[in-house]
Design an enzyme around this catalytic site. Structure first.
Site, PDB file in Angstrom:
ATOM      1  N   HIS A 145       0.279   4.582  -2.913  1.00  0.00           N
ATOM      2  CA  HIS A 145       0.342   5.678  -1.920  1.00  0.00           C
ATOM      3  C   HIS A 145       1.610   6.852  -2.169  1.00  0.00           C
ATOM      4  O   HIS A 145       1.673   7.902  -2.373  1.00  0.00           O
ATOM      5  CB  HIS A 145      -0.374   5.618  -1.056  1.00  0.00           C
ATOM      6  N   ASN A 160      -3.527   9.312   4.028  1.00  0.00           N
ATOM      7  CA  ASN A 160      -2.463   8.594   4.146  1.00  0.00           C
ATOM      8  C   ASN A 160      -2.286   8.518   5.931  1.00  0.00           C
ATOM      9  O   ASN A 160      -1.225   7.515   6.541  1.00  0.00           O
ATOM     10  CB  ASN A 160      -1.447   9.625   4.010  1.00  0.00           C
ATOM     11  N   ARG A 165       0.394  -1.310   0.400  1.00  0.00           N
ATOM     12  CA  ARG A 165       0.010   0.178   0.035  1.00  0.00           C
ATOM     13  C   ARG A 165       0.798   1.574   0.052  1.00  0.00           C
ATOM     14  O   ARG A 165       0.452   2.135  -0.627  1.00  0.00           O
ATOM     15  CB  ARG A 165      -0.520  -0.206   1.154  1.00  0.00           C
ATOM     16  N   HIS A 192      -6.207  -5.769  -3.148  1.00  0.00           N
ATOM     17  CA  HIS A 192      -6.464  -5.859  -1.694  1.00  0.00           C
ATOM     18  C   HIS A 192      -6.538  -7.413  -1.221  1.00  0.00           C
ATOM     19  O   HIS A 192      -7.477  -7.453  -0.802  1.00  0.00           O
ATOM     20  CB  HIS A 192      -7.740  -4.706  -1.477  1.00  0.00           C
TER      21      HIS A 192
END
Length: 358
Positions: free
Chosen positions: A80, A108, A76, A209
């Site tokens: 990001h 975040n 992740r 995911h």
């Protein structure tokens, strides 16, 4: 989309049980056919740090043996980073007098603190071995790939040569580039289209995911005040027990079938109306992405191959190369703010070279 749908295998769903006949496929990528941004290469550190990837993988094996959940955190972190002003490790920077960092922006706030520690710990090990020649951005990209592989997913090569950015994005820019979990497929598709990522990329990358957790606040609107009709009733009932009120702060797994294993079960969840976020479940509702979800649900090899291609593509978003950035001596601080540490690193490098010549 119709062309992609032709890859679909026969699928039979009965209640919550999915029975599938997977298509035979091997993860054999023709790297020579994959576009590589100028300044990056498949062999960037072959001479300057030949053991780079083995050092990182060895360390992550130790980390994941203690806590496999950190794999999702590192994956992740890479997402990001790349979606906001490119894969330049800007998300790793602490705030400064110029303002709060990307880490302080709402999307975040749920990034795992341990993920940042792991990246800088790896950076320290790599720099001790090779000198300050490897960027935090490259370490983050490799760590994401190893997080996928070491949790059961595909192994693939990563083009390297990124430099670390000199600035972090503002709160507004961060928010603009990280769609909320409550976003529908149209919002996700439009947002990623601005980064030259198409519908197949979107569905494949969403497959990340298959590991990780979600916070109640990210999906609570799906059953409060009224239940989302696209959500399986039993699944919704279970989620209400985890998040009994609208201000619940608990977490739950993103993939109820195999939460710690990187596989294609996330897509099986979607077909059974058990996707946690609206941004996930709507991929099976939208006509532009539904057939892709189905194809990945019945053929894990197809998913693995496309995920690797899409990750390689995403990992090159707006990268800095050559003299455009720097190689940080500390992943959380620009070098110009960290002269003392850089001096120490240089002295250690010189001592290492001198001892190796004795």
């Amino acid at each position: 989309m119709a062309g992609f749908a032709s890859f679909s295998c026969v699928l039979f769903i009965s209640s919550l049980l999915l029975a599938s006949y997977a298509c035979a496929s091997e993860l054999e990528l023709d790297y020579s056919s994959l576009p590589v941004v100028k300044g990056l290469s498949w062999s960037f550190y072959d001479s300057s740090c030949p053991k780079l990837e083995s050092v990182i993988r060895k360390e992550l094996k130790k980390v994941f043996k203690k806590d496999i959940g950190q794999a999702a955190g590192l994956l992740r972190l890479h997402f990001h980073d790349c979606f906001v002003q490119g894969c330049d490790a800007s998300v790793l920077l602490d705030g400064s007098a110029s303002g709060p960092s990307e880490q302080d922006a709402p999307p975040n706030l749920s990034l795992r603190a341990k993920a940042f520690e792991i990246i800088d710990d790896i950076r320290e090990r790599v720099h001790k071995r090779c000198g300050r020649v490897v960027s935090c951005a490259d370490i983050t990209a490799i760590a994401a790939r190893d997080s996928v592989f070491l949790s059961g997913g595909p192994d693939y090569n990563v083009p390297l040569g990124r430099k670390d950015g000199l600035t972090f994005a503002t709160r507004e820019v961060t928010l603009e580039n990280l769609p909320a979990p409550s976003s529908n497929a149209s919002v996700i598709l439009d947002s990623l289209a601005t980064k030259n990522l198409d519908a197949i990329d979107v569905v494949a990358l969403s497959g990340g995911h298959t590991i990780g957790i979600g916070h109640c606040a990210s999906f609570i609107e799906r059953f409060y005040p009224t239940q989302d009709p696209t959500m399986d009733k039993t699944f919704a009932k279970d989620l209400k027990q985890i998040c009994p009120t609208q201000d619940s702060n608990a977490t739950t797994v993103l993939d109820i079938r195999s939460p710690d294993k990187f596989d294609n079960k996330y897509y099986v969840d979607l077909m059974n109306r058990q996707g946690l976020f609206t941004s996930d479940q709507d991929l099976y509702t939208d006509s532009r992405t539904k057939d892709i979800v189905t194809s990945f649900a019945v053929d894990e090899d197809m998913f693995f191959e496309q995920f690797a291609k899409s990750m390689i593509k995403m990992g090159q978003l707006s990268v800095l190369t050559s003299k455009e950035g720097e190689i940080r001596a500390n992943c959380s601080v620009r070098n110009s703010y960290n002269i003392k540490l850089i001096k120490t690193v240089v002295e250690e490098e010189e001592e290492g070279v001198a001892s190796s010549e004795l």
